[in-house]
Design a protein around this motif. Structure first.
Motif, PDB file in Angstrom:
ATOM      1  N   GLU A 341       0.823  -1.213   0.000  1.00 16.64           N
ATOM      2  CA  GLU A 341       0.000   0.000   0.000  1.00 16.64           C
ATOM      3  C   GLU A 341       0.853   1.258   0.000  1.00 16.64           C
ATOM      4  O   GLU A 341       0.498   2.260  -0.605  1.00 16.64           O
ATOM      5  CB  GLU A 341      -0.912   0.019   1.238  1.00 16.64           C
ATOM      6  CG  GLU A 341      -2.026  -0.988   1.179  1.00 16.64           C
ATOM      7  CD  GLU A 341      -3.009  -0.828   2.334  1.00 16.64           C
ATOM      8  OE1 GLU A 341      -2.981   0.223   3.008  1.00 16.64           O
ATOM      9  OE2 GLU A 341      -3.806  -1.756   2.559  1.00 16.64           O
ATOM     10  N   ARG A 342       1.979   1.227   0.729  1.00 14.82           N
ATOM     11  CA  ARG A 342       2.865   2.379   0.822  1.00 14.82           C
ATOM     12  C   ARG A 342       4.207   1.911   1.350  1.00 14.82           C
ATOM     13  O   ARG A 342       4.358   0.754   1.750  1.00 14.82           O
ATOM     14  CB  ARG A 342       2.280   3.453   1.744  1.00 14.82           C
ATOM     15  CG  ARG A 342       2.160   3.037   3.197  1.00 14.82           C
ATOM     16  CD  ARG A 342       1.552   4.109   4.078  1.00 14.82           C
ATOM     17  NE  ARG A 342       0.097   4.188   3.895  1.00 14.82           N
ATOM     18  CZ  ARG A 342      -0.689   4.953   4.637  1.00 14.82           C
ATOM     19  NH1 ARG A 342      -0.148   5.714   5.574  1.00 14.82           N
ATOM     20  NH2 ARG A 342      -1.992   4.982   4.455  1.00 14.82           N
ATOM     21  N   ARG A 343       5.169   2.807   1.384  1.00 16.25           N
ATOM     22  CA  ARG A 343       6.479   2.471   1.943  1.00 16.25           C
ATOM     23  C   ARG A 343       6.856   3.512   2.977  1.00 16.25           C
ATOM     24  O   ARG A 343       6.750   4.721   2.728  1.00 16.25           O
ATOM     25  CB  ARG A 343       7.551   2.394   0.852  1.00 16.25           C
ATOM     26  CG  ARG A 343       8.943   2.053   1.387  1.00 16.25           C
ATOM     27  CD  ARG A 343       9.906   1.706   0.269  1.00 16.25           C
ATOM     28  NE  ARG A 343       9.488   0.470  -0.390  1.00 16.25           N
ATOM     29  CZ  ARG A 343      10.078  -0.033  -1.484  1.00 16.25           C
ATOM     30  NH1 ARG A 343      11.082   0.621  -2.034  1.00 16.25           N
ATOM     31  NH2 ARG A 343       9.657  -1.152  -2.022  1.00 16.25           N
ATOM     32  N   LEU A 344       7.290   3.046   4.155  1.00 15.28           N
ATOM     33  CA  LEU A 344       7.682   3.932   5.236  1.00 15.28           C
ATOM     34  C   LEU A 344       9.165   4.252   5.140  1.00 15.28           C
ATOM     35  O   LEU A 344       9.982   3.393   4.756  1.00 15.28           O
ATOM     36  CB  LEU A 344       7.388   3.281   6.594  1.00 15.28           C
ATOM     37  CG  LEU A 344       5.943   2.830   6.843  1.00 15.28           C
ATOM     38  CD1 LEU A 344       5.837   2.205   8.231  1.00 15.28           C
ATOM     39  CD2 LEU A 344       4.972   3.983   6.697  1.00 15.28           C
ATOM     40  N   ALA A 345       9.530   5.484   5.503  1.00 17.71           N
ATOM     41  CA  ALA A 345      10.937   5.861   5.567  1.00 17.71           C
ATOM     42  C   ALA A 345      11.615   5.070   6.678  1.00 17.71           C
ATOM     43  O   ALA A 345      10.964   4.589   7.612  1.00 17.71           O
ATOM     44  CB  ALA A 345      11.065   7.362   5.821  1.00 17.71           C
ATOM     45  N   ALA A 346      12.937   4.925   6.596  1.00 17.03           N
ATOM     46  CA  ALA A 346      13.681   4.163   7.598  1.00 17.03           C
ATOM     47  C   ALA A 346      13.352   4.656   8.996  1.00 17.03           C
ATOM     48  O   ALA A 346      13.254   5.865   9.240  1.00 17.03           O
ATOM     49  CB  ALA A 346      15.179   4.269   7.330  1.00 17.03           C
ATOM     50  N   SER A 347      13.178   3.712   9.932  1.00 19.61           N
ATOM     51  CA  SER A 347      12.819   4.072  11.296  1.00 19.61           C
ATOM     52  C   SER A 347      13.954   4.812  11.983  1.00 19.61           C
ATOM     53  O   SER A 347      15.136   4.536  11.746  1.00 19.61           O
ATOM     54  CB  SER A 347      12.466   2.814  12.093  1.00 19.61           C
ATOM     55  OG  SER A 347      12.099   3.141  13.417  1.00 19.61           O
ATOM     56  N   THR A 348      13.580   5.738  12.861  1.00 22.26           N
ATOM     57  CA  THR A 348      14.577   6.596  13.525  1.00 22.26           C
ATOM     58  C   THR A 348      14.948   6.094  14.905  1.00 22.26           C
ATOM     59  O   THR A 348      15.775   6.708  15.576  1.00 22.26           O
ATOM     60  CB  THR A 348      14.046   8.035  13.642  1.00 22.26           C
ATOM     61  OG1 THR A 348      12.801   8.007  14.367  1.00 22.26           O
ATOM     62  CG2 THR A 348      13.824   8.640  12.271  1.00 22.26           C
ATOM     63  N   ASP A 426       7.891  -1.663   3.527  1.00 20.72           N
ATOM     64  CA  ASP A 426       6.623  -1.819   2.814  1.00 20.72           C
ATOM     65  C   ASP A 426       5.483  -2.040   3.812  1.00 20.72           C
ATOM     66  O   ASP A 426       5.615  -2.819   4.759  1.00 20.72           O
ATOM     67  CB  ASP A 426       6.672  -3.020   1.866  1.00 20.72           C
ATOM     68  CG  ASP A 426       7.503  -2.752   0.621  1.00 20.72           C
ATOM     69  OD1 ASP A 426       7.859  -1.577   0.399  1.00 20.72           O
ATOM     70  OD2 ASP A 426       7.808  -3.716  -0.103  1.00 20.72           O
ATOM     71  N   VAL A 427       4.367  -1.364   3.592  1.00 24.21           N
ATOM     72  CA  VAL A 427       3.161  -1.590   4.390  1.00 24.21           C
ATOM     73  C   VAL A 427       2.257  -2.537   3.614  1.00 24.21           C
ATOM     74  O   VAL A 427       1.853  -2.241   2.480  1.00 24.21           O
ATOM     75  CB  VAL A 427       2.423  -0.275   4.694  1.00 24.21           C
ATOM     76  CG1 VAL A 427       1.117  -0.558   5.428  1.00 24.21           C
ATOM     77  CG2 VAL A 427       3.312   0.642   5.533  1.00 24.21           C
ATOM     78  N   VAL A 428       1.983  -3.678   4.214  1.00 21.98           N
ATOM     79  CA  VAL A 428       1.168  -4.704   3.566  1.00 21.98           C
ATOM     80  C   VAL A 428       0.006  -5.067   4.474  1.00 21.98           C
ATOM     81  O   VAL A 428      -0.065  -4.638   5.623  1.00 21.98           O
ATOM     82  CB  VAL A 428       2.010  -5.961   3.255  1.00 21.98           C
ATOM     83  CG1 VAL A 428       3.118  -5.628   2.279  1.00 21.98           C
ATOM     84  CG2 VAL A 428       2.583  -6.556   4.545  1.00 21.98           C
ATOM     85  N   ARG A 429      -0.898  -5.858   3.949  1.00 21.33           N
ATOM     86  CA  ARG A 429      -2.058  -6.312   4.721  1.00 21.33           C
ATOM     87  C   ARG A 429      -1.921  -7.797   5.050  1.00 21.33           C
ATOM     88  O   ARG A 429      -1.477  -8.597   4.217  1.00 21.33           O
ATOM     89  CB  ARG A 429      -3.347  -6.087   3.935  1.00 21.33           C
ATOM     90  CG  ARG A 429      -3.676  -4.639   3.702  1.00 21.33           C
ATOM     91  CD  ARG A 429      -4.295  -4.001   4.914  1.00 21.33           C
ATOM     92  NE  ARG A 429      -4.556  -2.575   4.701  1.00 21.33           N
ATOM     93  CZ  ARG A 429      -5.277  -1.821   5.512  1.00 21.33           C
ATOM     94  NH1 ARG A 429      -5.800  -2.356   6.608  1.00 21.33           N
ATOM     95  NH2 ARG A 429      -5.457  -0.538   5.266  1.00 21.33           N
TER      96      ARG A 429
END
Length: 823
Positions: A341-348, A426-429
């Motif tokens: 669905e979308r991609r998150l930036a690297a976690s901080t 990656d954000v998946v279901r």
């Protein structure tokens, strides 16, 4: 005094001392008396000044607690709740003793002894502050807190405190202790929109108040001190300290024994935010009921405790929700994986709290939870959930079969590694398979709608307006105007039977070219399978869904004749264009309109009006509205019922003088013939998959539009009519291998399998005026001795010769001209 005299104590000195002490005591006495007098005069003055300004405490008897609007199924299950303040008032005898003990231990141990104000309570609160440096219990009694919350503010000024004391004393004079506790526990705010004890129990623990443990009761009582600071979900550490102090007080006051104390102290914090206690998920139904309530009662609907009882069956509704979700998921699986669905930036940060925050903002849709991929291996992935938990998925849990979506008609090759199509961030279901195991999936692009009615009254038994209400509030049952395709044909064929056609009438299934004489445009309609059978009976043409036959029938009848006949089903005939394409269901209709029309086939020819709300009660339990639907009565005279009371205009619950009857709109014999043809659709036509239900009383019709863009099935038995639509909101293509029978019908079957469980097959009684004749299926004429023959039914007065309206059976010319405006 001579020196030789013995030394005696001066007898005057004790007397002096006595006189001095007496003077001191006298002074102190008069000072105290003066102080008390001044205090008394001051308080008397304050009383005389403030008392006239105090509100009358007996107004508490008329207080109106804000109670939300609640929506229920026909079997009493909660399916919706609306209102800022979530509250479920309790009577005193419904408040559990354990909770009262926790409350008194924390707030007012001498509640049943004082008369509104407790000097000991104030002194104890002061001593606790000196010992711990923190406020443990307030000096105010429960009665004072009630006075403050109903009549005053929390501003810390002397006048407010004095008013609070005066009001408390008055309240104690006007109300019993039990009444005070009842008001208090229904009025107080417990955080998270929870007003009152029952709402707090539901929100924090998802339980009825009677099910709470000692520790849970103490936790809820602890919230009262400061709902934001002692919220067990937002501030677990502080709330646990408060809870344990209350448990300790309960033990100290001997409200609980040592064993109960030890068990309660060891109990972990199990509080979390729960929903409104809904027992059945029916958001589209709830929204329809909410709108109706607002139309009737305005904004008061949200606060005055109205209860709306719908016609929805909770078991059918739950089945409908599952059937729609599963049907769309199955359709989606056939067409390939569209990617994350979308991609998150690297976690901080190492705990990935920033990812958790973003995941928490993504709603669960259709039971599919959004998760972020942390790591990707060849044959597995590691996922982060919104609550911080991790989940591992191996190759067999939805990874190996993720062939990529290319077009609606094609997919790419199956992946060889998870790294081929997935990446960290990656954000998946993730959903669940039939065995309850987690599986990688996706939110379907297609949508669906399902509505099920009682054909004998119009009561809505189940309704699903889309994949998930949180994804889209658009109710496709009522608002989704889409082309019904061939599922519209039974309305055309009914008109044909009323104008001299019979089930045995032969119509030519052959190519036809239709030219608009004004624009020169040419229309070459085709059958779905692209084949032509030549002369074919009307019955066979319908259950095999022959497009060209339908066009010839409409051409013979005339478009205006058909449009005029549609008005009786509840359609607005002004909305229908004068086009031969009407024969193929080219004019947009909603699933509710289609279900309403099909109800007339299910009930033997009567017009019903769909309705959702059976009754509404106000906060006092009085019925303020009750529906009086027109019901089918097959033994009553066939006449249009006179409207005695319009239920939409009778919000007071007044009943009609006698039950209204649904008007007949189709001759009983025509309705019976149409029912028999629609049963053939299931027995040997496009709806044959429904035979898997093992019933003999099912009938219906599939619908597939050009593209295809819309897929339908409307089907019924005498007890239930259900319409299912599948399509894409953007009206894009669904795939050339998709039909009403492959996408809509499976949803219908899954729903009806449960909805009709335990209901025996229904046999429709043949009406008078029907004859059965042996005919030659190739000619439609009565069979001669020795000829191949089948049985067909006809109205008695119509010749069973199989004769056909002029010109229909003849070979159609290669080119035909349409009237103006028709294409």
């Amino acid at each position: 005094m001579p020196a030789s005299w013995p030394k005696f104590a001066n007898p005057l000195i004790p007397l002096e001392k006595m006189l001095n002490k007496k003077s001191v005591f006298s002074i102190i006495f008069w000072l105290l008396l003066a102080g008390v007098s001044v205090t008394a005069v001051t308080f008397a003055g304050l009383y005389l000044y403030l008392s006239p300004k105090l509100p009358p405490v007996d107004s508490l008897r008329q207080v109106k607690l804000q109670t939300p609007l609640r929506v229920y199924s026909s079997d009493g299950k909660l399916i919706g709740e609306f209102g800022e303040q979530r509250r479920t008032p309790l009577k005193y005898n419904q408040i559990p003793p354990l909770y009262l003990k926790a409350l008194l231990a924390a707030e007012d141990a001498e509640f049943f002894e004082h008369h509104g104000v407790s000097l000991r309570g104030m002194l104890r609160a002061a001593s606790q502050i000196l010992k711990s440096g923190e406020i443990q219990s307030g000096g105010s009694t429960i009665t004072q807190q009630l006075a403050r919350d109903f009549f005053l503010t929390r501003k810390q000024v002397f006048s407010r405190k004095f008013n609070e004391i005066l009001l408390s004393i008055q309240i104690e004079q006007e109300f019993t202790k039990e009444e005070i506790l009842e008001l208090f526990n229904n009025k107080m705010f417990f955080g998270n929109r929870a007003y009152g004890l029952q709402a707090a129990a539901q929100i924090y623990y998802g339980k009825d108040v009677q099910e709470l443990t000692i520790a849970q009761n103490a936790m809820i009582v602890g919230v009262l001190k400061a709902p934001s600071a002692y919220n067990p979900v937002a501030n677990p550490k502080r709330s646990m300290a408060r809870r344990n102090w209350i448990i300790g007080r309960m033990h100290e006051l001997q409200f609980i024994d040592k064993a109960a104390y030890d068990a309660a102290i060891r109990e972990p914090n199990t509080a979390s935010i729960h929903g409104s206690g809904q027992e059945t998920q029916a958001p589209y139904i709830s929204e329809m009921a909410r709108k109706e309530a607002i139309d009737r009662f305005g904004e008061a609907a949200y606060t005055d405790g109205y209860k709306v009882y719908t016609t929805v069956d909770s078991a059918m509704q739950a089945t409908a929700q599952v059937a729609v979700v599963n049907g769309l998921m199955n359709y989606d699986d056939r067409h390939g994986y569209r990617g994350p669905e979308r991609r998150l930036a690297a976690s901080t940060n190492p705990e990935m709290e920033d990812w958790q925050d973003q995941l928490q903002a993504i709603p669960v849709l259709g039971g599919l939870e959004a998760m972020a991929i942390v790591t990707v291996a060849d044959k597995s992935i590691s996922l982060l959930r919104a609550n911080g938990d991790r989940l591992e998925l191996d190759w067999q849990h939805g990874l190996s079969d993720k062939r990529p979506y290319l077009t609606e008609d094609s997919r790419g090759a199956a992946p060889k590694s998870a790294k081929d199509f997935l990446h960290p961030g990656d954000v998946v279901r993730v959903g669940r398979d039939k065995d309850g195991q987690p599986r990688l999936t996706q939110v379907p692009e297609a949508q669906s709608a399902l509505v099920s009615l009682d054909p004998n009254s119009g009561a809505i038994r189940a309704l699903v307006g889309g994949f998930d209400f949180n994804q889209s509030h658009f109710n496709r049952v009522l608002q989704g105007t889409r082309q019904p395709g061939s599922s519209f044909k039974p309305l055309l064929y009914t008109c044909a039977l009323e104008h001299g056609f019979t089930p045995a009438t032969m119509i030519n299934d052959a190519p036809i070219v239709i030219r608009n004489e004004y624009t020169g445009e040419v229309w070459r309609p085709e059958n779905d399978e692209g084949e032509f059978d030549g002369p074919i009976s009307l019955r066979r043409a319908l259950y095999r869904s022959k497009n060209l036959v339908s066009i010839r029938i409409l051409k013979s009848l005339g478009v205006d004749t058909l449009i005029d006949s549609l008005e009786r089903f509840g359609f607005n005939k002004k909305e229908f264009p004068r086009e031969l394409a009407l024969a193929l269901g080219a004019h947009g209709l909603t699933p509710m309109q289609m279900a309403t029309a099909y109800a007339s086939f299910a009930n033997g020819g009567f017009k019903i009006d769909p309705y959702l709300i059976s009754k509404i009660e106000n906060g006092q339990g009085e019925i303020v509205y009750e529906a009086h639907p027109k019901r089918v009565c097959k033994t009553c005279p066939d006449k249009k019922a006179e409207t005695l009371t319009d239920s939409a205009e009778a919000p007071t619950g007044e009943s009609v003088a006698e039950e209204e009857h649904a008007p007949r709109i189709i001759d009983a014999r025509i309705a019976y013939i149409m029912d028999s043809i629609l049963k053939d659709v299931v027995d040997k036509g496009t709806g044959v998959a429904a035979k898997s239900l093992g019933r003999t009383d099912l009938a219906g019709k599939t619908g597939t539009t050009n593209g295809p863009r819309d897929l339908w099935f409307s089907g019924y038995n005498p007890n239930l009519i259900t319409t299912v639509w599948v399509g894409i909101d953007k009206n894009t293509l669904l795939g050339r291998r998709e039909f009403g029978s492959t996408a809509a019908l499976p949803i219908w079957i899954d729903f009806m399998r449960t909805a009709l469980e335990g209901i025996p097959n229904q046999v429709v009684r043949q009406p008078d005026g029907i004859v059965t004749v042996r005919i030659n299926p190739e000619t439609g004429k009565p069979a001669l001795p020795g000829e191949n023959a089948i049985f067909e039914i006809f109205p008695t007065e119509i010749s069973a010769s199989g004769s056909t309206p002029a010109g229909i059976a003849d070979e159609a010319p290669a080119d035909e001209t349409l009237p103006e405006g028709v294409l």
